[in-house]
Scaffold this motif. Structure first.
Motif, PDB file in Angstrom:
ATOM      1  N   MET A 179       0.823  -1.211   0.000  1.00  0.00           N
ATOM      2  CA  MET A 179       0.000   0.000   0.000  1.00  0.00           C
ATOM      3  C   MET A 179       0.860   1.264   0.000  1.00  0.00           C
ATOM      4  O   MET A 179       0.481   2.288  -0.579  1.00  0.00           O
ATOM      5  N   THR A 187      -3.427   6.389  -5.248  1.00  0.00           N
ATOM      6  CA  THR A 187      -4.292   7.393  -4.611  1.00  0.00           C
ATOM      7  C   THR A 187      -3.930   8.776  -5.128  1.00  0.00           C
ATOM      8  O   THR A 187      -4.808   9.603  -5.393  1.00  0.00           O
ATOM      9  N   VAL A 201     -13.113   5.968   2.537  1.00  0.00           N
ATOM     10  CA  VAL A 201     -12.400   4.794   2.059  1.00  0.00           C
ATOM     11  C   VAL A 201     -12.762   3.570   2.891  1.00  0.00           C
ATOM     12  O   VAL A 201     -12.946   3.651   4.102  1.00  0.00           O
ATOM     13  N   ALA A 203     -11.489  -0.756   3.050  1.00  0.00           N
ATOM     14  CA  ALA A 203     -10.352  -1.547   2.571  1.00  0.00           C
ATOM     15  C   ALA A 203     -10.294  -2.929   3.194  1.00  0.00           C
ATOM     16  O   ALA A 203     -10.721  -3.142   4.336  1.00  0.00           O
ATOM     17  N   ALA A 219      -3.844  -5.666  -1.225  1.00  0.00           N
ATOM     18  CA  ALA A 219      -4.897  -4.790  -0.692  1.00  0.00           C
ATOM     19  C   ALA A 219      -5.868  -4.391  -1.795  1.00  0.00           C
ATOM     20  O   ALA A 219      -5.483  -4.216  -2.945  1.00  0.00           O
ATOM     21  N   CYS A 221      -9.071  -1.478  -2.096  1.00  0.00           N
ATOM     22  CA  CYS A 221      -9.770  -0.376  -1.437  1.00  0.00           C
ATOM     23  C   CYS A 221     -10.975   0.062  -2.263  1.00  0.00           C
ATOM     24  O   CYS A 221     -10.972  -0.050  -3.489  1.00  0.00           O
ATOM     25  N   LEU A 223     -13.135   3.584  -2.829  1.00  0.00           N
ATOM     26  CA  LEU A 223     -12.971   5.013  -2.598  1.00  0.00           C
ATOM     27  C   LEU A 223     -14.154   5.800  -3.146  1.00  0.00           C
ATOM     28  O   LEU A 223     -14.781   5.399  -4.124  1.00  0.00           O
ATOM     29  N   THR A 232     -12.485   1.392  -7.270  1.00  0.00           N
ATOM     30  CA  THR A 232     -11.645   0.454  -6.539  1.00  0.00           C
ATOM     31  C   THR A 232     -10.175   0.693  -6.858  1.00  0.00           C
ATOM     32  O   THR A 232      -9.818   1.097  -7.970  1.00  0.00           O
ATOM     33  N   ILE A 322      -4.169   6.450   2.264  1.00  0.00           N
ATOM     34  CA  ILE A 322      -3.576   5.167   2.642  1.00  0.00           C
ATOM     35  C   ILE A 322      -3.721   4.922   4.144  1.00  0.00           C
ATOM     36  O   ILE A 322      -4.048   3.816   4.587  1.00  0.00           O
ATOM     37  N   ALA A 325      -7.149   3.886   4.770  1.00  0.00           N
ATOM     38  CA  ALA A 325      -7.377   2.505   4.357  1.00  0.00           C
ATOM     39  C   ALA A 325      -6.909   1.533   5.436  1.00  0.00           C
ATOM     40  O   ALA A 325      -7.575   0.525   5.717  1.00  0.00           O
ATOM     41  N   ALA A 328      -9.499   1.593   8.064  1.00  0.00           N
ATOM     42  CA  ALA A 328     -10.711   0.920   7.606  1.00  0.00           C
ATOM     43  C   ALA A 328     -10.571  -0.583   7.716  1.00  0.00           C
ATOM     44  O   ALA A 328     -11.516  -1.289   8.110  1.00  0.00           O
ATOM     45  N   ASP A 329      -9.396  -1.105   7.374  1.00  0.00           N
ATOM     46  CA  ASP A 329      -9.171  -2.548   7.477  1.00  0.00           C
ATOM     47  C   ASP A 329      -9.175  -3.008   8.927  1.00  0.00           C
ATOM     48  O   ASP A 329      -9.753  -4.044   9.260  1.00  0.00           O
TER      49      ASP A 329
END
Length: 338
Positions: A179, A187, A201, A203, A219, A221, A223, A232, A322, A325, A328-329
């Motif tokens: 990433m 990005t 975002v 991810a 990865a 994502c 967006l 994506t 990033i 992301a 988010a994960d």
């Protein structure tokens, strides 16, 4: 004549920064630095430059105007700030930092010392990407509905100076894997092409392809921009069949396909059935080293004393996506970037 030094003598310096500096008629390479003495001396000899193993000593002892920071990610901020405070302009590799706080400190150091800070996001300078941005800005494809963009290859083992033992795979030095190596480029590219920032975002990020790695290698994502464009982004070190560095944008009047065809760098498929194809010069890859445009843009900004095309503020915005992301994960939630 702009006098240049390079800190970090790994593959990115050897194959991109130093050859592009050498090719620029307004540049003289005066110094290189790496903690591995043999590596510094090798490149110093190759480019007729003084070799150092301590960047602080180089900043004190050598007379130069600007520096490329090509170190592992965790050193980007401290080395860049030290160079800026020493009165040098800085071109820093991506991702610019490991946190927004570090990015802010870099930006502040540039302002306080009245020096330019540029982040090496080379995807903005690819001809197909520049043309796509202009087509969208001119309304050629109408409203942009969605996109997909990917950057993947088999991993940095074959590229990095240290192979499988590279800092790329070590969390304490890299902070982030595919990433940070590839995803942050995309990005930045999508922000550039679309002409707007991302507002949210989601991810899924995994370490599944590299047993020796402590950072992410795959990865995907999702967006969204303020205007409602969704898409994506995939970043991976697990593409064993070859590199994918393609982007497709789906609009009201046409579809734009960039670096998705082996011959035509940009293909436009209009909603009336017409197709336009453009051979614009290929995108730079690890195997095919072409002029990235980054070095020339950096030198031009210094000689003209104008803000570089990818200043620290832009690098920070791309980094924030990033970082969002990652959050988010970890939380399994959509993260608000505004």
């Amino acid at each position: 004549m702009i006098k240049i030094a390079v800190i970090g003598c790994g593959s990115i310096a050897r194959h991109r920064h130093l050859p592009e500096y050498e090719a620029n008629k307004d540049v003289k390479i005066v110094a290189v630095c790496d903690i591995v003495q043999d590596r510094a001396e090798d490149l110093g000899s190759l480019f007729d430059a003084m070799a150092y193993t301590n960047y602080e000593n180089m900043l004190k002892q050598e007379d130069f105007d600007a520096v490329s920071v090509c170190t592992p990610n965790y050193l980007h901020a401290p080395v860049s700030i030290a160079a800026l405070e020493a009165g040098k302009h800085v071109l820093c590799e991506k991702p610019m930092a490991t946190s927004t706080e570090e990015a802010d400190n870099m930006i502040e150091a540039a302002k306080n010392n009245r020096r330019w800070l540029m982040i090496a996001h080379n995807q903005r300078f690819v001809p197909s990407h520049e043309k796509a941005r202009q087509l969208i800005a001119d309304g050629e494809i109408g409203k942009v509905y969605s996109f997909r963009t990917a950057f993947g290859h088999g991993g940095p083992e074959g590229w990095s100076a240290d192979g499988a033992d590279s800092w790329f795979f070590k969390k304490d030095e890299a902070f982030i894997g595919a990433m940070g190596d590839l995803g942050v480029h995309k990005t930045d590219l999508m922000r550039f092409i679309l002409g707007e920032d991302f507002t949210s975002v989601g991810a899924f990020i995994e370490t599944s392809a590299k047993d020796h790695s402590t950072v992410d290698d795959t990865a995907v994502c999702i967006l969204r921009t303020a205007s409602g464009t969704i898409g994506t982004l995939a970043a991976s070190w697990s593409y064993v069949g070859g590199e994918d560095n393609s982007t497709v944008i789906y609009g009201e009047k046409a579809i734009l396909r960039m670096e998705d065809d082996p011959v035509n760098n940009l293909v436009i498929q209009y909603n009336n059935g017409d197709t336009a194809k453009f051979e614009l010069g290929g995108i730079q890859t690890n195997e095919k080293q072409t002029n990235s445009g980054v070095i020339d843009a950096f030198i031009s900004s210094i000689t003209a004393d104008v803000e570089p095309p990818v200043p620290g503020e832009e690098g920070k915005k791309s980094l924030e996506v990033i970082l969002g992301a990652l959050e988010a994960d970890e939380t399994r939630r959509i993260v608000d970037l505004t």
